[in-house]
Motif scaffolding. Structure first.
Motif, PDB file in Angstrom:
ATOM      1  N   ASN A  49      35.758   6.491  23.499  1.00 52.65           N
ATOM      2  CA  ASN A  49      34.697   5.491  23.441  1.00 52.65           C
ATOM      3  C   ASN A  49      34.712   4.709  24.755  1.00 52.65           C
ATOM      4  O   ASN A  49      35.001   3.516  24.787  1.00 52.65           O
ATOM      5  CB  ASN A  49      34.901   4.552  22.244  1.00 52.65           C
ATOM      6  CG  ASN A  49      34.809   5.306  20.936  1.00 52.65           C
ATOM      7  OD1 ASN A  49      34.012   6.215  20.790  1.00 52.65           O
ATOM      8  ND2 ASN A  49      35.639   4.942  19.987  1.00 52.65           N
ATOM      9  N   CYS A  50      34.388   5.384  25.835  1.00 54.36           N
ATOM     10  CA  CYS A  50      34.535   4.814  27.178  1.00 54.36           C
ATOM     11  C   CYS A  50      33.655   3.590  27.406  1.00 54.36           C
ATOM     12  O   CYS A  50      34.061   2.669  28.120  1.00 54.36           O
ATOM     13  CB  CYS A  50      34.217   5.877  28.218  1.00 54.36           C
ATOM     14  SG  CYS A  50      35.328   7.308  28.156  1.00 54.36           S
ATOM     15  N   THR A  51      32.464   3.559  26.817  1.00 55.25           N
ATOM     16  CA  THR A  51      31.563   2.429  27.062  1.00 55.25           C
ATOM     17  C   THR A  51      32.159   1.114  26.565  1.00 55.25           C
ATOM     18  O   THR A  51      31.795   0.047  27.067  1.00 55.25           O
ATOM     19  CB  THR A  51      30.183   2.667  26.424  1.00 55.25           C
ATOM     20  OG1 THR A  51      30.340   2.932  25.034  1.00 55.25           O
ATOM     21  CG2 THR A  51      29.467   3.831  27.092  1.00 55.25           C
ATOM     22  N   ASP A  52      33.089   1.172  25.609  1.00 59.55           N
ATOM     23  CA  ASP A  52      33.762  -0.042  25.132  1.00 59.55           C
ATOM     24  C   ASP A  52      34.626  -0.681  26.221  1.00 59.55           C
ATOM     25  O   ASP A  52      35.036  -1.838  26.086  1.00 59.55           O
ATOM     26  CB  ASP A  52      34.657   0.273  23.922  1.00 59.55           C
ATOM     27  CG  ASP A  52      33.871   0.697  22.696  1.00 59.55           C
ATOM     28  OD1 ASP A  52      32.637   0.533  22.683  1.00 59.55           O
ATOM     29  OD2 ASP A  52      34.501   1.195  21.745  1.00 59.55           O
TER      30      ASP A  52
ATOM     31  N   TRP B 108      30.008   3.747  38.795  1.00 60.79           N
ATOM     32  CA  TRP B 108      30.224   4.617  37.633  1.00 60.79           C
ATOM     33  C   TRP B 108      29.590   5.976  37.889  1.00 60.79           C
ATOM     34  O   TRP B 108      28.420   6.076  38.242  1.00 60.79           O
ATOM     35  CB  TRP B 108      29.644   3.969  36.380  1.00 60.79           C
ATOM     36  CG  TRP B 108      30.465   2.798  35.948  1.00 60.79           C
ATOM     37  CD1 TRP B 108      30.319   1.495  36.342  1.00 60.79           C
ATOM     38  CD2 TRP B 108      31.600   2.824  35.077  1.00 60.79           C
ATOM     39  NE1 TRP B 108      31.295   0.706  35.764  1.00 60.79           N
ATOM     40  CE2 TRP B 108      32.091   1.497  34.976  1.00 60.79           C
ATOM     41  CE3 TRP B 108      32.242   3.836  34.372  1.00 60.79           C
ATOM     42  CZ2 TRP B 108      33.194   1.171  34.200  1.00 60.79           C
ATOM     43  CZ3 TRP B 108      33.344   3.502  33.599  1.00 60.79           C
ATOM     44  CH2 TRP B 108      33.814   2.185  33.515  1.00 60.79           C
ATOM     45  N   LEU B 109      30.369   7.032  37.711  1.00 60.64           N
ATOM     46  CA  LEU B 109      29.886   8.403  37.851  1.00 60.64           C
ATOM     47  C   LEU B 109      29.299   8.900  36.536  1.00 60.64           C
ATOM     48  O   LEU B 109      28.356   9.687  36.519  1.00 60.64           O
ATOM     49  CB  LEU B 109      31.021   9.322  38.299  1.00 60.64           C
ATOM     50  CG  LEU B 109      31.745   8.892  39.577  1.00 60.64           C
ATOM     51  CD1 LEU B 109      32.947   9.775  39.839  1.00 60.64           C
ATOM     52  CD2 LEU B 109      30.782   8.906  40.755  1.00 60.64           C
ATOM     53  N   ASN B 110      29.902   8.463  35.440  1.00 58.19           N
ATOM     54  CA  ASN B 110      29.431   8.727  34.077  1.00 58.19           C
ATOM     55  C   ASN B 110      30.114   7.679  33.196  1.00 58.19           C
ATOM     56  O   ASN B 110      30.752   6.772  33.719  1.00 58.19           O
ATOM     57  CB  ASN B 110      29.710  10.180  33.633  1.00 58.19           C
ATOM     58  CG  ASN B 110      31.175  10.534  33.689  1.00 58.19           C
ATOM     59  OD1 ASN B 110      32.035   9.803  33.194  1.00 58.19           O
ATOM     60  ND2 ASN B 110      31.496  11.668  34.307  1.00 58.19           N
ATOM     61  N   ASP B 111      29.973   7.772  31.885  1.00 63.29           N
ATOM     62  CA  ASP B 111      30.540   6.758  31.000  1.00 63.29           C
ATOM     63  C   ASP B 111      32.058   6.643  31.089  1.00 63.29           C
ATOM     64  O   ASP B 111      32.623   5.606  30.744  1.00 63.29           O
ATOM     65  CB  ASP B 111      30.156   7.025  29.545  1.00 63.29           C
ATOM     66  CG  ASP B 111      28.715   6.649  29.251  1.00 63.29           C
ATOM     67  OD1 ASP B 111      28.123   5.883  30.045  1.00 63.29           O
ATOM     68  OD2 ASP B 111      28.188   7.111  28.232  1.00 63.29           O
ATOM     69  N   CYS B 112      32.743   7.692  31.545  1.00 64.56           N
ATOM     70  CA  CYS B 112      34.208   7.705  31.537  1.00 64.56           C
ATOM     71  C   CYS B 112      34.853   7.773  32.919  1.00 64.56           C
ATOM     72  O   CYS B 112      36.080   7.771  33.018  1.00 64.56           O
ATOM     73  CB  CYS B 112      34.702   8.870  30.686  1.00 64.56           C
ATOM     74  SG  CYS B 112      34.280   8.743  28.944  1.00 64.56           S
TER      75      CYS B 112
ATOM     76  N   THR C 173      41.463   9.063  27.147  1.00 70.43           N
ATOM     77  CA  THR C 173      41.393   8.825  25.708  1.00 70.43           C
ATOM     78  C   THR C 173      41.306   7.324  25.455  1.00 70.43           C
ATOM     79  O   THR C 173      41.726   6.522  26.294  1.00 70.43           O
ATOM     80  CB  THR C 173      42.636   9.373  24.962  1.00 70.43           C
ATOM     81  OG1 THR C 173      43.795   8.688  25.419  1.00 70.43           O
ATOM     82  CG2 THR C 173      42.797  10.866  25.144  1.00 70.43           C
ATOM     83  N   THR C 174      40.765   6.975  24.305  1.00 68.46           N
ATOM     84  CA  THR C 174      40.728   5.585  23.881  1.00 68.46           C
ATOM     85  C   THR C 174      41.318   5.508  22.483  1.00 68.46           C
ATOM     86  O   THR C 174      41.260   6.473  21.724  1.00 68.46           O
ATOM     87  CB  THR C 174      39.287   5.022  23.871  1.00 68.46           C
ATOM     88  OG1 THR C 174      38.501   5.740  22.916  1.00 68.46           O
ATOM     89  CG2 THR C 174      38.641   5.135  25.242  1.00 68.46           C
TER      90      THR C 174
END
Length: 123
Positions: free
Chosen positions: A21-24, A67-71, A95-96
């Protein structure tokens, strides 16, 4: 029968996807601890979408984020004080889990990667 059990076990293990859940973790206040020699050093950093301010041993340092992507994102010091600080870092959230994330990082262009864990302590 053993073949069916083995195949079932491989299928279940192969379907496992770690939580991401990278956006968190794009914004907030975080802590990161690392072992240097025999000493554990702690860094606190505050991140918004495009800026990160690191606090270490009473000093603040500001970096830009792309940011390249969400993660994945690139971190670059805004006011580098050395040649090492002029080099951008590539960060990737692997990982989250709740309020923590495991990440890997490396100097852009360098193949050697390190891992770390950061904890979100405030939104």
């Amino acid at each position: 029968m053993k073949f069916i059990l083995l195949l079932s076990a491989l299928f279940l293990v192969g379907c496992y996807q770690p939580e991401r859940n990278c956006t968190d973790f794009k914004t907030g206040t975080f802590e990161f601890e690392t072992l240097v020699g025999t000493e554990i050093l702690k860094t606190t950093f505050v991140r918004n979408d495009s800026i990160e301010i690191d606090y270490f041993e009473g000093k603040a340092d500001t970096s830009s984020l792309r940011w390249l992507n969400d993660c994945e994102f690139i971190v670059k010091h805004l006011n580098p004080k050395s040649m090492a600080q002029k080099k951008a870092m590539h960060m990737k959230i692997l990982t989250t889990d709740g309020d923590t994330y495991v990440f890997e990082y490396n100097i852009v262009g360098d193949t050697r990667k390190e891992k770390g864990t950061a904890t979100k302590i405030a939104d």
